[in-house]
Design an enzyme around this catalytic site. Structure first.
Site, PDB file in Angstrom:
ATOM      1  N   GLY A  20      37.088 -46.756 118.431  1.00 17.38           N
ATOM      2  CA  GLY A  20      36.945 -45.370 118.120  1.00 17.38           C
ATOM      3  C   GLY A  20      37.838 -45.248 116.987  1.00 17.38           C
ATOM      4  N   GLY A  22      40.367 -41.621 115.040  1.00 16.18           N
ATOM      5  CA  GLY A  22      40.997 -40.166 115.339  1.00 16.18           C
ATOM      6  C   GLY A  22      41.640 -40.033 113.907  1.00 16.18           C
ATOM      7  N   GLY A  23      42.385 -38.766 113.890  1.00 12.20           N
ATOM      8  CA  GLY A  23      43.009 -38.310 112.913  1.00 12.20           C
ATOM      9  C   GLY A  23      44.036 -39.075 112.352  1.00 12.20           C
ATOM     10  N   MET A  24      44.707 -39.789 113.071  1.00 15.22           N
ATOM     11  CA  MET A  24      45.834 -40.615 112.693  1.00 15.22           C
ATOM     12  C   MET A  24      45.330 -42.215 112.316  1.00 15.22           C
ATOM     13  SD  MET A  24      49.600 -40.845 114.144  1.00 15.22           S
ATOM     14  CE  MET A  24      49.198 -42.176 115.490  1.00 15.22           C
ATOM     15  N   VAL A  27      41.108 -47.556 116.207  1.00 10.91           N
ATOM     16  CA  VAL A  27      41.340 -48.267 117.486  1.00 10.91           C
ATOM     17  C   VAL A  27      40.549 -49.525 117.717  1.00 10.91           C
ATOM     18  CG1 VAL A  27      41.882 -48.357 119.935  1.00 10.91           C
ATOM     19  CG2 VAL A  27      42.467 -46.213 118.691  1.00 10.91           C
ATOM     20  N   LYS A  41      45.859 -50.064 118.017  1.00 10.64           N
ATOM     21  CA  LYS A  41      45.800 -48.632 117.161  1.00 10.64           C
ATOM     22  C   LYS A  41      46.630 -49.178 115.784  1.00 10.64           C
ATOM     23  CE  LYS A  41      46.582 -44.695 119.208  1.00 10.64           C
ATOM     24  NZ  LYS A  41      47.376 -43.708 119.762  1.00 10.64           N
ATOM     25  N   ASP A 136      50.694 -33.914 125.999  1.00 12.31           N
ATOM     26  CA  ASP A 136      49.534 -33.780 125.656  1.00 12.31           C
ATOM     27  C   ASP A 136      48.309 -34.330 126.803  1.00 12.31           C
ATOM     28  OD1 ASP A 136      47.282 -32.843 124.230  1.00 12.31           O
ATOM     29  OD2 ASP A 136      47.204 -34.817 122.993  1.00 12.31           O
TER      30      ASP A 136
END
Length: 332
Positions: A20, A22-24, A27, A41, A136
């Site tokens: 996957g 994400g914003g950062m 992975v 990551k 979170d």
């Protein structure tokens, strides 16, 4: 993977595909030279020069090094956060996230949700015992794995003592659907009570399929979260959970139970706990179609001592005695 993706990382991890993004960062699914399956990551190339991204990455890495818990994904290896291409490798956990499971298969039963809450409370206890706050916890960050629920993302972890911001900004950090009022209003001054609120919001979702607040825009949602006059929506929540979830979602952080007290109330709904935990795992572990195949264990090497020990040597004589004693006829 495409041509821009690395094939090896850290000198001992082979990457096989993307899990996957994400914003950062991205992975990847990887396998170490010791046959450990890992989720790797990596910070996105265009964000490497941003100090706040490196700081968040460094905090997540340090938190994973610090926190040990049966229901927290463990760190396998990591690079120097100041290196050219920062990365970290966590244990790869198979299964659906809690969000995916509820969305696809419906809410959990009372006993399963209670067991889930107890195990998540244990994870929060381990995080808080290390002097950290999660900030979170949410259904998308919980994988319902083969060994029970596992918290997989510590990207917004903060130190419990002192300022809890990742940058100099006073902006709220976290996911609004599970965010405590004080996390939205005073993000630099939150306590463990914010994680208790997130636990309550997560259990509400697990049992009903919806969050405490709903709105058409983020601005409207945040307005509901911070308002003491807007009670959370607990429609559909089983009667047994109304009191404990309402306590965890209290607007005043001082009115919420501690993690230990919340755990005790949830445990009373699923005694005996070991049986409830096994039932939860059996009911919620689902093989994800997109998950890579299990890596076979390293094959044992069979050694024929007659090939490595000269006849009459000490090793050869010892092998003869072992064969005679255990009636071994095949090489070993």
């Amino acid at each position: 993977m495409d041509r821009s993706d690395p094939r090896r990382i850290g000198g001992r991890i082979t990457l096989h595909g993307r899990l996957g993004s994400g914003g950062m960062g991205r992975v990847y699914y990887g396998v170490t030279d010791q046959y450990e399956q890992v989720a790797v990551k990596v910070i996105r190339a265009e964000l490497i020069d941003r100090d706040e991204v490196r700081e968040r990455f460094a905090r997540e890495t340090e938190a994973l090094r610090t926190v040990q818990g049966a229901h927290i994904a463990s760190l396998v290896d990591a690079s120097d956060a100041d290196g050219e291409q920062p990365w970290l490798a966590m244990e790869f956990v198979r299964g659906l996230t809690l969000k995916e499971f509820v969305s696809e298969r419906g809410p959990l039963s009372i006993e399963h949700a209670a067991a889930l809450g107890v195990l998540l409370a244990d994870a929060l206890h381990d995080i808080h015992a290390a002097g950290l706050l999660h900030r979170d916890l949410k259904p998308a960050n919980i994988i319902l794995g083969r060994d029970g629920p596992t918290v997989i993302d510590l990207g917004l972890v903060a130190f419990a003592e002192g300022p809890t911001d990742l940058t100099t900004s006073a902006a709220a950090l976290g996911t609004p659907t599970c965010m405590a009022p004080e996390q939205a209003l005073t993000p630099k001054q939150i306590t463990a009570a914010a994680d208790v609120h997130a636990l309550g919001a997560t259990l509400l979702y697990a049992l009903t399929g919806h969050y405490p607040y709903k709105a058409d825009t983020i601005v409207a949602l945040m307005a509901k979260i911070v308002s003491a006059d807007a009670p959370p929506d607990m429609s559909g929540l089983p009667d047994a959970f109304v009191a404990p979830v309402a306590a965890m979602l209290a607007h005043d952080p001082g009115a919420r139970p501690t993690v230990a007290n919340a755990r005790a109330r949830l445990k009373a709904l699923c005694d005996p706990l070991p049986a409830a935990t096994r039932a939860l795992t059996l009911a919620t572990y689902v093989e994800r179609e997109s998950d890579p195949e299990d890596v076979p264990p390293r094959p044992r090497r069979r050694v024929d001592l007659s090939q490595v020990a000269p006849p009459g040597s000490v090793v050869a004589r010892l092998a003869d005695r072992l064969r005679a004693a255990y009636a071994v006829t095949a090489p070993f």
